[in-house]
Write a protein that holds these residues in place. Structure first.
Motif, mmCIF file in Angstrom:
data_model
loop_
_atom_site.group_PDB
_atom_site.id
_atom_site.type_symbol
_atom_site.label_atom_id
_atom_site.label_comp_id
_atom_site.label_asym_id
_atom_site.label_seq_id
_atom_site.Cartn_x
_atom_site.Cartn_y
_atom_site.Cartn_z
ATOM 1 N N ALA A 138 -19.826 22.735 18.351
ATOM 2 C CA ALA A 138 -18.902 23.317 19.332
ATOM 3 C C ALA A 138 -17.885 24.234 18.662
ATOM 4 O O ALA A 138 -17.513 25.276 19.207
ATOM 5 N N ILE A 139 -17.423 23.830 17.469
ATOM 6 C CA ILE A 139 -16.433 24.640 16.755
ATOM 7 C C ILE A 139 -17.011 25.236 15.470
ATOM 8 O O ILE A 139 -16.289 25.852 14.692
ATOM 9 N N ASN A 140 -18.319 24.987 15.228
ATOM 10 C CA ASN A 140 -19.012 25.559 14.069
ATOM 11 C C ASN A 140 -18.311 25.190 12.764
ATOM 12 O O ASN A 140 -17.786 26.043 12.037
ATOM 13 N N LYS A 141 -18.317 23.893 12.487
ATOM 14 C CA LYS A 141 -17.668 23.391 11.284
ATOM 15 C C LYS A 141 -18.508 22.268 10.701
ATOM 16 O O LYS A 141 -18.987 21.399 11.430
ATOM 17 N N LEU A 142 -18.676 22.273 9.379
ATOM 18 C CA LEU A 142 -19.444 21.240 8.685
ATOM 19 C C LEU A 142 -18.494 20.404 7.842
ATOM 20 O O LEU A 142 -17.793 20.934 6.973
ATOM 21 N N TYR A 143 -18.477 19.097 8.093
ATOM 22 C CA TYR A 143 -17.572 18.184 7.396
ATOM 23 C C TYR A 143 -18.340 17.453 6.293
ATOM 24 O O TYR A 143 -19.255 16.679 6.572
ATOM 25 N N LEU A 171 -28.697 34.756 2.469
ATOM 26 C CA LEU A 171 -29.103 34.049 1.256
ATOM 27 C C LEU A 171 -29.724 32.691 1.539
ATOM 28 O O LEU A 171 -30.642 32.265 0.836
ATOM 29 N N LYS A 172 -29.224 31.989 2.534
ATOM 30 C CA LYS A 172 -29.741 30.678 2.937
ATOM 31 C C LYS A 172 -29.497 30.509 4.426
ATOM 32 O O LYS A 172 -28.808 31.333 5.058
ATOM 33 N N GLY A 173 -30.037 29.417 4.999
ATOM 34 C CA GLY A 173 -29.777 29.168 6.402
ATOM 35 C C GLY A 173 -30.472 27.925 6.918
ATOM 36 O O GLY A 173 -31.331 27.335 6.253
ATOM 37 N N PHE A 174 -30.102 27.537 8.127
ATOM 38 C CA PHE A 174 -30.745 26.408 8.808
ATOM 39 C C PHE A 174 -30.455 26.543 10.300
ATOM 40 O O PHE A 174 -29.636 27.377 10.728
ATOM 41 N N THR A 175 -31.129 25.742 11.107
ATOM 42 C CA THR A 175 -30.873 25.687 12.545
ATOM 43 C C THR A 175 -30.443 24.271 12.921
ATOM 44 O O THR A 175 -30.902 23.285 12.329
ATOM 45 N N ASP A 176 -29.568 24.213 13.918
ATOM 46 C CA ASP A 176 -29.127 22.917 14.434
ATOM 47 C C ASP A 176 -28.471 23.134 15.786
ATOM 48 O O ASP A 176 -27.707 24.094 15.967
ATOM 49 N N GLY A 177 -28.774 22.261 16.729
ATOM 50 C CA GLY A 177 -28.172 22.356 18.048
ATOM 51 C C GLY A 177 -28.512 23.639 18.769
ATOM 52 O O GLY A 177 -27.716 24.125 19.582
ATOM 53 N N GLY A 178 -29.714 24.197 18.491
ATOM 54 C CA GLY A 178 -30.120 25.434 19.161
ATOM 55 C C GLY A 178 -29.435 26.671 18.628
ATOM 56 O O GLY A 178 -29.410 27.706 19.311
ATOM 57 N N LYS A 179 -28.882 26.598 17.408
ATOM 58 C CA LYS A 179 -28.191 27.748 16.818
ATOM 59 C C LYS A 179 -28.735 28.046 15.424
ATOM 60 O O LYS A 179 -29.152 27.140 14.693
ATOM 61 N N PHE A 180 -28.685 29.331 15.059
ATOM 62 C CA PHE A 180 -28.924 29.748 13.682
ATOM 63 C C PHE A 180 -27.598 29.734 12.927
ATOM 64 O O PHE A 180 -26.560 30.181 13.450
ATOM 65 N N TYR A 181 -27.649 29.249 11.689
ATOM 66 C CA TYR A 181 -26.526 29.343 10.756
ATOM 67 C C TYR A 181 -27.055 30.053 9.506
ATOM 68 O O TYR A 181 -27.753 29.444 8.681
#
Length: 443
Positions: free
Chosen positions: A87-92, A245-255
């Motif tokens: 929701a806020i695009n943050k990785l803890y 350079l890198k990436g992944f998907t989660d919750g229907g989003k590209f990061y």
């Protein structure tokens, strides 16, 4: 009062424990230093403060049970799946990174891994029908060794894949079974495609990986604020040129991790080719939350103290409830006592004001009876005296008269206090005494 003292004692105890918890545990060093700050996670800081230098991420992705991030110097973050807030695009990253040699000793100590760890072409997280995997690929132009796949749930190392093309591809982890995305730069333009396992959905059997379609260009729309995936070339003549350079998907989003920003957009960009979607850019320091970690000794100590505080607070709440119950019962008793007193007061006023015989209180009734007896006694005495004067006596009857006079008082007294034994008329009593007087005279 006792409950108030106990409650005060509990509150003081809770305050003391909270004060203890705010102080950091003293170290056993020679300095005996005391600090209030938690140790910094230096590994996470290399992600947090990324400013265009070489990205310190070997693989990043999510599985059905965990979120994994492996650094280039082989440290592993294994955090819960809710560590990323879409929701806020943050990785803890709340836990301490663990060296791969400790986290995955079977993988790290395997000879095949040691042979390719310096020539890794791509590394990504993958999920199949049986387990969760760390997939490491090599490039044929750089080494003769194939890649390896590591089974996370059932620690074991299997031979993996080698890349034979000349493109420089970046593989994007997904949570879908045996599927991942690939990005590449074609003359500076960013393109995307999708790979899938063929010949099976179990990675341990080493199925062939095939590309589902040709690479498709990612383009900005006419406003320059949204992006879309086109089939051949950008109709807006404005291709996306992010250095991913890198990436992944989660919750229907590209990061997608670039040199300076993390680009976030809806995964439907690929599924609905030709439709445009907005893009959000986040800096690395705003995306990665390096909250630090608590050493194991402090974790157990803090947990123990928190348990004590919770118990004390529960006891305090129970005491407050008990105090409220007792206060309510005391108030109820006082209310009933006041009502009873009001009823008695009203009854006494009513009875005391009555004028009927036998209606007043017991004390007034006894006074009325005593007064009545006294009046009867005086009336009888007067009648006795008048009767004694009217008695006809013969000579020598003086002594008898004196005797009668002398005995008249006891008779009067007896008549006053024993009125039930005598007749209601005192004169009848004296009539009964007349024969006795005459008999005395005959003597």
């Amino acid at each position: 009062m006792l409950l108030f003292d106990i409650s005060t004692t509990f509150m003081v105890s809770v305050c003391i424990i909270l004060m203890m918890m705010t102080n950091e545990t003293q170290t056993d060093d020679d300095d005996k230093m005391t600090t209030t700050a938690q140790p910094k996670d230096e590994t996470c800081e290399t992600l947090h403060n990324h400013n265009g230098a070489k990205l310190n991420i070997l693989a990043v992705g999510r599985t059905p049970t965990r979120m994994l991030l492996i650094t280039m110097d082989f440290y592993v973050y294994d955090v819960p799946i809710d560590s990323i807030d879409t929701a806020i695009n943050k990785l803890y990253l709340r836990t301490k990174p663990i060296p791969m040699s400790e986290k995955y000793p079977v993988l790290f100590n395997d000879q095949r891994f040691q042979q390719i760890k310096d020539v890794i072409f791509n590394s990504f997280i993958m999920t199949d029908a049986d387990s969760e995997w760390i997939c490491i690929t090599t490039k044929s132009s750089e080494t003769r060794y194939p890649g390896i796949n590591y089974d996370i749930k059932n620690p074991n190392v299997y031979y993996g894949w080698k890349f034979f093309d000349y493109w420089r591809e970046v593989l994007i982890s997904t949570i879908e079974t045996c599927i991942y995305y690939a990005l590449r730069h074609n003359q500076g333009n960013l393109e995307i495609t999708r790979y899938q396992c063929r010949g099976g959905d179990r990675i341990r059997t080493r199925p062939r990986i095939i590309r589902l379609m040709s690479f498709r260009p990612i383009c900005f729309d006419s406003t320059g604020q949204k992006i879309t995936v086109e089939r051949h070339r950008c109709r807006s003549a404005n291709p996306v040129r992010w250095p991913v350079l890198k990436g992944f998907t989660d919750g229907g989003k590209f990061y997608l991790f670039g040199q300076y920003y993390i680009y976030i957009f809806d995964e439907n960009v690929f599924r609905e080719q030709g439709s445009s979607y907005p893009v959000t850019k986040r800096s690395y320091d705003s995306f990665f939350n390096c909250a630090g970690y608590i050493p194991a000794g402090q974790v157990s100590r803090s947990l123990f103290l928190w348990i004590i505080v919770a118990i004390l607070l529960l006891l305090l709440i129970l005491l407050m409830i008990l105090w409220c119950i007792l206060a309510a019962a005391h108030h109820h008793r006082r209310h009933r006592s006041s009502l009873s007193l009001d009823k008695k007061t009203a009854r006494s006023g009513f009875e005391g004001g009555g004028g009927g015989v036998g209606v007043g209180p017991p004390r007034n009734r006894s006074m009325m009876l005593t007064h009545g007896l006294s009046m009867r006694s005086r009336l009888q005495t007067r009648k006795l005296s008048s009767n004694s004067k009217n008695i006809t006596t013969k000579p020598g009857a003086v002594s008898c008269t004196t005797a009668v006079s002398g005995r008249s008082m006891p008779a009067t007294v007896r008549t006053g206090f024993n009125h039930r034994a005598s007749s209601n008329n005192p004169s009848n009593r004296f009539k009964s005494l007349t024969p006795r007087i005459q008999s005395s005279r005959n003597r």
